[in-house]
Write an enzyme that holds these catalytic residues in place. Sequence first.
Site, PDB file in Angstrom:
ATOM      1  N   GLU A 195      -6.539  -7.134  -1.171  1.00 11.36           N
ATOM      2  CA  GLU A 195      -6.913  -6.982   0.241  1.00 11.36           C
ATOM      3  C   GLU A 195      -8.189  -6.157   0.342  1.00 11.36           C
ATOM      4  O   GLU A 195      -8.258  -5.052  -0.184  1.00 11.36           O
ATOM      5  CB  GLU A 195      -5.784  -6.299   1.021  1.00 11.36           C
ATOM      6  CG  GLU A 195      -6.069  -6.124   2.505  1.00 11.36           C
ATOM      7  CD  GLU A 195      -4.922  -5.424   3.220  1.00 11.36           C
ATOM      8  OE1 GLU A 195      -5.222  -4.514   4.025  1.00 11.36           O
ATOM      9  OE2 GLU A 195      -3.750  -5.765   2.968  1.00 11.36           O
ATOM     10  N   GLU A 254       0.829  -1.211   0.000  1.00 11.14           N
ATOM     11  CA  GLU A 254       0.000   0.000   0.000  1.00 11.14           C
ATOM     12  C   GLU A 254       0.863   1.260   0.000  1.00 11.14           C
ATOM     13  O   GLU A 254       1.058   1.878   1.060  1.00 11.14           O
ATOM     14  CB  GLU A 254      -0.953   0.006   1.207  1.00 11.14           C
ATOM     15  CG  GLU A 254      -2.045  -1.041   1.138  1.00 11.14           C
ATOM     16  CD  GLU A 254      -3.021  -0.951   2.312  1.00 11.14           C
ATOM     17  OE1 GLU A 254      -2.718  -0.248   3.295  1.00 11.14           O
ATOM     18  OE2 GLU A 254      -4.078  -1.601   2.240  1.00 11.14           O
TER      19      GLU A 254
END
Length: 757
Positions: free
Chosen positions: A287, A182
């Site tokens: 995710e 991320e």
Amino acid sequence: MNIKKNILNVVMAIALLAYSIPVSVNATEADYSNLIVSPAEKPSEGGALQILEKSGQKTICDQSGKSIQLRGMCTHGLQWFPGTINNNAFAALSNDWGSNVIRLAMYVTENGYNNDPIGMKEKVIKGVDFAIANNMYVIVDWHMITPGDPNAAEYSAAKAFFEEISSLYPNNPNIIYELCNEPNGEAPGVTADANGWIKVKNYAEPIIKMLRDKGNKNLVIVGSPYWSHRTDLAADNPVIDSADNTAYAAHFSAGSDYPTTDDTDRRKVMTSIKYALNHGVAVFVSEWTLAEAGGMIESGGLYYDYADNWLDFFSKNNISWCAWSICNNNYTSSSLVPYEMCKTNETSLDPGDDQLWSPNEISPAGEYYRARIKGITYNPIDRKKVDFTTNLFDFDDDTTQGFGINRDSFVKSVMLSNENKALKLNGLSASNDISDYNFWGNARLSAEASGLYKDIKDAENLTMDVITATPATVSIAVVPQSYYHSWIDPKNAVQVVPEDFKLQQDGSYKATLTISSEDSPNLKAIASDSKDSILTDIVLIVGSTTSAISIDNIAVSGTHTIVDQPIVHSPIGTPTIPSDFEDSTRNGWDWDKNSGVKGSLTIEEANNSKAMSWYVQYPKVKPSDLWTASPHIRLIKAKATPVANNYLTFDLYLNPISASKGSILIYLVTESPELGYWAMASEKYNIPLTNLNQVEKTTDGLYHYKVNFDLRKIDGDKVILPNTNLDPLTLVFYDVNCDFDGKMYIDNIKFSNDITQ
């Protein structure tokens, strides 16, 4: 002892309900047409993955060129939950849950890879091996969060790591490489624009080139800026990949990142994904969570309707996904039931040799994830209904446990004994009526000398094992008895016949006989009487075609209907520091969502002052996640700035019922955005319980500690300035193998330069 055990079963069942109530309503299945899908294609059939164009969109395909959707779970951080890496768990996910992929979240910072590169690498390798053995694809995830730029010095080992893993598994078709989890703005971070994406691209391309130069054609996933919300930026400037086998990661939380039909605002995750698909790149949702996103902590409810909308969209567009996470902590997104004091024991990360987690071991989030991975209708279990079994007699003490011939028995010649830890009945030749209704002439046994005192509320069936030397027909009628319900005739006797018996290792034969509450009206009367559900005796009327049988494991079973017991707190009041509680409110303090203790927070007197108190009983059998199992109290929206003060201080009082071993370690944590959503005081305050007799006691008999944290000493070299807002602020009372059982009181929480006052 047995009554306490039954009460505990009820309390534990109540916990399942309290933990499981969702905020949002269950999704309506008919709203979406793509939620029921075919079972996920496994690597044994799908083989090496490739990205091809289908109907004008890039999508993931199997080795034959057919579109393939990967559906599975993420682990939580392997540094915190290494127990997830076991063969039974991977087998359960593959076989029972139907997963064809698992994502191994190997954190780099946060005490992850950089702290223990050898150990973390070993966990990843074991995870890859278990995934391959259980016929799943596996994502090797370089899980970077803080700092937010994958080019930061903290992530300098990335290329070497992926080179080593790819050398161990050259061009293995099961493996997917996720290069940066991320990318985000946490300093030194990347911006959520084209310039930020260029930084990510410049990081990823050398690693991809290395993989391709070594002959690895594996699918690669590259994260996108703003916590992998901006796949559209990657579509405008894709990475150079000689194998053309790179997808871009999109992440979302169903409770925060809502589905949208707005195709103009590319900052919205779904719009960003649509843009990416329409501009020639593949997207992999590596995710996502059913819950909310709140900084680094997921909290709040479960958003089934929004999740259904998202997953319907994924199925329409053949987008693969992994849900967060296969874990047993107190996050609402976790898939397994966590520990919560006096309510639930945590579900083991290893489901055991049967390679199954039972429905009541799976959390509400996990139940939803499992259904959607399998592609079946989502039918949540009724968590207000909890099955139970209560043992009445097991004869393991080598006695008859109070059984004898009933004084009203027509057959008196039966001899009772304990043989092989079962109740042996000899001399049944005169007790041979095996019909349903003509059983009154048979031998009657009763347990009136047993001292039986068992609560059988809600029992629906009574079962017992019948053991014989050779298969036979055995007929038994039952009359349970309580103080007020002494006798109602059995409606009928229940038989086991020769075909019901199974040969045992010792050469005997065994069958299980089940008597329902319809067969035995007195069972129904006792079990349904809220004022008299205590079993005090049981009469068995036994007929048999053989002269000797044994009876063992007499038990009742049924389903409890759980009524949630509300927890009553003192008023929460206005969030403020200093917190002195003199206004009889909690000054804004509350349980953190992830606290393993969530009882009443009340304002009471301690040392002649008002203080906030709670009860805590640290578990004797320690759960694997002691961090979330321990009490966490949290203050938010108090504008908590230290100004010119160097310390956070407070008074702590203990009033133990028992406390003789281990210690309580107090942590100070802030999730302040100004400090990267996570900062922790370097020094912890330790309370050893072995020397309580040396601790100052107040006039009202409480052990008193003056706790302080030095705000100049923060992990990770983070700096708290006078104007740093420390909201949200959390205190964790961590269990270090302690046995404390009692009350804690906290008072006078403040910023100060004087640690003595």
